[in-house]
Design a protein around this motif. Structure first.
Motif, PDB file in Angstrom:
ATOM      1  N   HIS A 321       0.830  -1.214   0.000  1.00  0.00           N
ATOM      2  CA  HIS A 321       0.000   0.000   0.000  1.00  0.00           C
ATOM      3  C   HIS A 321       0.867   1.268   0.000  1.00  0.00           C
ATOM      4  O   HIS A 321       0.338   2.380   0.043  1.00  0.00           O
ATOM      5  N   GLY A 322       2.187   1.084  -0.031  1.00  0.00           N
ATOM      6  CA  GLY A 322       3.087   2.230   0.085  1.00  0.00           C
ATOM      7  C   GLY A 322       2.917   3.249  -1.009  1.00  0.00           C
ATOM      8  O   GLY A 322       2.952   4.464  -0.760  1.00  0.00           O
ATOM      9  N   ARG A 323       2.704   2.780  -2.249  1.00  0.00           N
ATOM     10  CA  ARG A 323       2.567   3.726  -3.352  1.00  0.00           C
ATOM     11  C   ARG A 323       1.343   4.617  -3.168  1.00  0.00           C
ATOM     12  O   ARG A 323       1.392   5.824  -3.439  1.00  0.00           O
ATOM     13  N   GLY A 324       0.242   4.041  -2.713  1.00  0.00           N
ATOM     14  CA  GLY A 324      -0.963   4.834  -2.499  1.00  0.00           C
ATOM     15  C   GLY A 324      -0.780   5.864  -1.399  1.00  0.00           C
ATOM     16  O   GLY A 324      -1.178   7.025  -1.541  1.00  0.00           O
ATOM     17  N   VAL A 325      -0.162   5.442  -0.290  1.00  0.00           N
ATOM     18  CA  VAL A 325       0.063   6.372   0.819  1.00  0.00           C
ATOM     19  C   VAL A 325       1.051   7.461   0.398  1.00  0.00           C
ATOM     20  O   VAL A 325       0.855   8.653   0.676  1.00  0.00           O
ATOM     21  N   TYR A 326       2.102   7.044  -0.317  1.00  0.00           N
ATOM     22  CA  TYR A 326       3.072   8.023  -0.811  1.00  0.00           C
ATOM     23  C   TYR A 326       2.405   9.045  -1.731  1.00  0.00           C
ATOM     24  O   TYR A 326       2.724  10.240  -1.683  1.00  0.00           O
ATOM     25  N   SER A 327       1.502   8.590  -2.575  1.00  0.00           N
ATOM     26  CA  SER A 327       0.873   9.512  -3.523  1.00  0.00           C
ATOM     27  C   SER A 327       0.107  10.617  -2.808  1.00  0.00           C
ATOM     28  O   SER A 327       0.028  11.749  -3.291  1.00  0.00           O
ATOM     29  N   VAL A 328      -0.465  10.299  -1.642  1.00  0.00           N
ATOM     30  CA  VAL A 328      -1.136  11.338  -0.850  1.00  0.00           C
ATOM     31  C   VAL A 328      -0.112  12.362  -0.378  1.00  0.00           C
ATOM     32  O   VAL A 328      -0.310  13.582  -0.523  1.00  0.00           O
ATOM     33  N   LEU A 329       0.979  11.876   0.206  1.00  0.00           N
ATOM     34  CA  LEU A 329       2.024  12.796   0.671  1.00  0.00           C
ATOM     35  C   LEU A 329       2.566  13.623  -0.477  1.00  0.00           C
ATOM     36  O   LEU A 329       2.742  14.842  -0.371  1.00  0.00           O
ATOM     37  N   TYR A 391      -3.610  14.026   4.917  1.00  0.00           N
ATOM     38  CA  TYR A 391      -2.154  14.242   4.823  1.00  0.00           C
ATOM     39  C   TYR A 391      -1.440  13.837   6.118  1.00  0.00           C
ATOM     40  O   TYR A 391      -0.479  13.046   6.070  1.00  0.00           O
ATOM     41  N   PRO A 392      -1.846  14.355   7.269  1.00  0.00           N
ATOM     42  CA  PRO A 392      -1.159  13.912   8.489  1.00  0.00           C
ATOM     43  C   PRO A 392      -1.304  12.413   8.746  1.00  0.00           C
ATOM     44  O   PRO A 392      -0.395  11.783   9.293  1.00  0.00           O
ATOM     45  N   LYS A 393      -2.439  11.853   8.339  1.00  0.00           N
ATOM     46  CA  LYS A 393      -2.615  10.411   8.502  1.00  0.00           C
ATOM     47  C   LYS A 393      -1.604   9.664   7.640  1.00  0.00           C
ATOM     48  O   LYS A 393      -0.985   8.685   8.089  1.00  0.00           O
ATOM     49  N   ALA A 394      -1.424  10.118   6.402  1.00  0.00           N
ATOM     50  CA  ALA A 394      -0.447   9.485   5.508  1.00  0.00           C
ATOM     51  C   ALA A 394       0.966   9.590   6.076  1.00  0.00           C
ATOM     52  O   ALA A 394       1.758   8.645   5.994  1.00  0.00           O
TER      53      ALA A 394
END
Length: 508
Positions: A321-329, A391-394
């Protein structure tokens, strides 16, 4: 040419200094010495032959600007007789910086990036700037305002991005080494697609001072080279806190305390990597990976076993799931940077670049942006208006992911996986629809972007050729990514060096 006596006397008269006749010859000698010193200093670090390359001299579309920069009195000779290109978001005072865009023109930085000074001080010669993707956004070498950058191994195929030009120049022999910048894989992806070594160092190890940034929490600068040893040498030259970049936190050495990576990996060659523990990341080999890339990777891992390393499978489920979380950041953080709204920095800022960008954007400026930038603007604005708390959650999830990687790295010395899930894709057509252009990057960032957020050092290394997805007769490079603990570039380089000393990747 030494000043004439008439010039000497004229200078003196302008200062109300009447030189006695019997002292004129002495002052001629003294002024000649001064002129010699002035000429020497004037020649130091001088930019020579600054010009935009002609098409005939730029067959891959990889050069952004040509010049020559070196020092006649370097502090060390670690990079002596080596030539370098720089991603065109790295500032060189007095040399235009294109940033891959025509949304603004004629930005000529007034300062040298720290890494530029360090290359020159180490005896290197910089011979130009290399094309980067439009505003440094994108993992396909198709968005620069100067045109696409072609893969040296197959014209019409991507070099990746956003350090596209640097990889193409180095891989084609245009320079000995290069510097790229990496915000989600932008060093490692181009290196992977062109058969090079590309290192994203530990967060803060190499100063980003004097480099155009979209999101300071995610960007890095690092070496792109043809050999692992060269990568280690260049890292030695550019690493260490500069007192200006606020990314450099605890554990970052001063330049004089940077490990002698090249010496240490050569020294370790005799001992090899017997007993080292290598973890193959299960989630780094997803179901949609190109089968030829997966086979090449697994064959490359077997080399480590032959060298005496202990190889085992490891798992970090959140990596998937890293790519999805990274995309938010990335999209939300980039948005703030692109809109000129980033705050909280304690470093030397490029105020002249902010002036050139001209906020707020006009319709004309936005119309000249790439699809990646336009998508980023829309997605970022939407996210901040509708999902501000994500954003802070990511950011917190990425802290958790860092801890999970660290947990695995407590039981193994490095983690390995394919750098990209597929070889280079064909370049999309210039008039391709936005979705087609975006999908051209599929398979590129899945295994790279998480480590920009977690800060771990990550090295792309070449491991052989695989068939292009659309043409089995076209052979393109495949790559392995080696990830280590924070501040342990040495082990990452040591593992790659042992493989390199055993195998000729072009014949593997």
């Amino acid at each position: 040419m030494a000043p004439s006596r008439e010039e000497l006397l004229s200078l003196a008269r302008g200062l109300s200094f009447e030189i006695p006749d019997h002292e004129i010859e002495d002052y001629e000698v003294l002024l000649a010495r001064t002129e010699k010193t002035l000429e020497t200093v004037a020649a130091m670090d001088g930019k020579q032959n600054v010009h935009f390359p002609q098409a005939a001299d730029n067959p891959l579309g990889a050069w952004a600007w040509r010049f020559e920069l070196s020092s006649k009195s370097p502090i060390s000779n670690i990079l002596q007789d080596k030539t370098f290109c720089l991603k065109d978001n790295i500032c060189v005072a007095g040399v235009p910086c294109l940033l891959g865009t025509d949304t603004f023109r004629d930005w000529i930085p007034r300062t040298d990036a720290t890494v530029v000074t360090r290359i020159i001080d180490a005896g290197g010669t910089i011979t130009g700037k290399a094309v980067c993707e439009n505003l440094s956004r994108g993992a396909v070498s198709s968005t620069a305002a100067t045109g696409p950058v072609h893969n040296p191994y197959a014209r019409g195929y991507s070099v990746g991005g956003s350090s596209s030009g640097t990889a193409a120049v180095v891989a084609s022999g245009g320079t000995d080494m290069g510097l790229g910048c990496d915000q989600g894989g932008s060093i490692r992806i181009p290196a992977a697609l062109t058969g090079l070594y590309g290192l994203k160092p530990t967060a803060g190890l190499v100063p980003y001072t004097g480099i155009a940034s979209n999101d300071a929490s995610l960007d890095y600068v690092g070496p792109i080279t043809t050999t692992c040893l060269d990568n280690a040498v260049l890292l030695e030259a550019i690493a260490g806190a500069d007192g200006l970049d606020d990314r450099s936190g605890p554990g970052i050495p001063s330049p004089k305390d940077v490990p002698r990576y090249s010496h240490l990996i050569r020294q370790s060659a005799a001992a090899g990597i017997e007993g080292l523990r290598i973890g193959v990341l299960k989630e780094g080999l997803p179901a949609d990976i190109d089968p030829h890339v997966e086979k090449k990777f697994r064959d490359a891992v077997k080399v480590f076993e032959k060298l005496g390393a202990s190889v085992q499978d490891v798992s970090v489920p959140l990596h998937a799931h890293g790519r999805g979380v990274y995309s938010v950041l990335s999209k939300m953080g980039n948005h703030m940077g692109m809109m000129g709204q980033a705050t909280g920095r304690r470093q030397a800022m490029l105020t002249d670049l902010y002036e050139k960008k001209g906020f707020p954007y006009t319709p004309e400026v936005v119309s000249k942006m790439s699809v990646m930038s336009k998508d980023g603007l829309l997605a970022g604005e939407f996210a901040w208006q509708r999902y501000a708390t994500v954003y802070p959650k990511a950011a917190n999830i990425m802290r958790k992911l860092k801890d999970l990687y660290d947990g695995v790295l407590s039981s193994v010395d490095v983690i390995v996986m394919p750098t990209t899930l597929s070889p280079a894709n064909r370049l999309p057509a210039v008039d391709a629809k936005p979705v087609v252009q975006m999908e051209a990057a599929k398979g590129m960032t899945e295994n790279t972007c998480s480590f920009n957020a977690t800060g771990h050092p990550a090295l792309a290394m070449p491991i052989g050729f695989v068939p292009a997805k659309d043409d089995v007769s076209t052979k393109l490079p495949a790559s392995m990514q080696v990830v280590g603990r924070w501040h342990d570039e040495l082990t990452v380089l040591r593992v790659a060096y042992a493989w390199e000393q055993t195998i000729n990747w072009k014949e593997f």
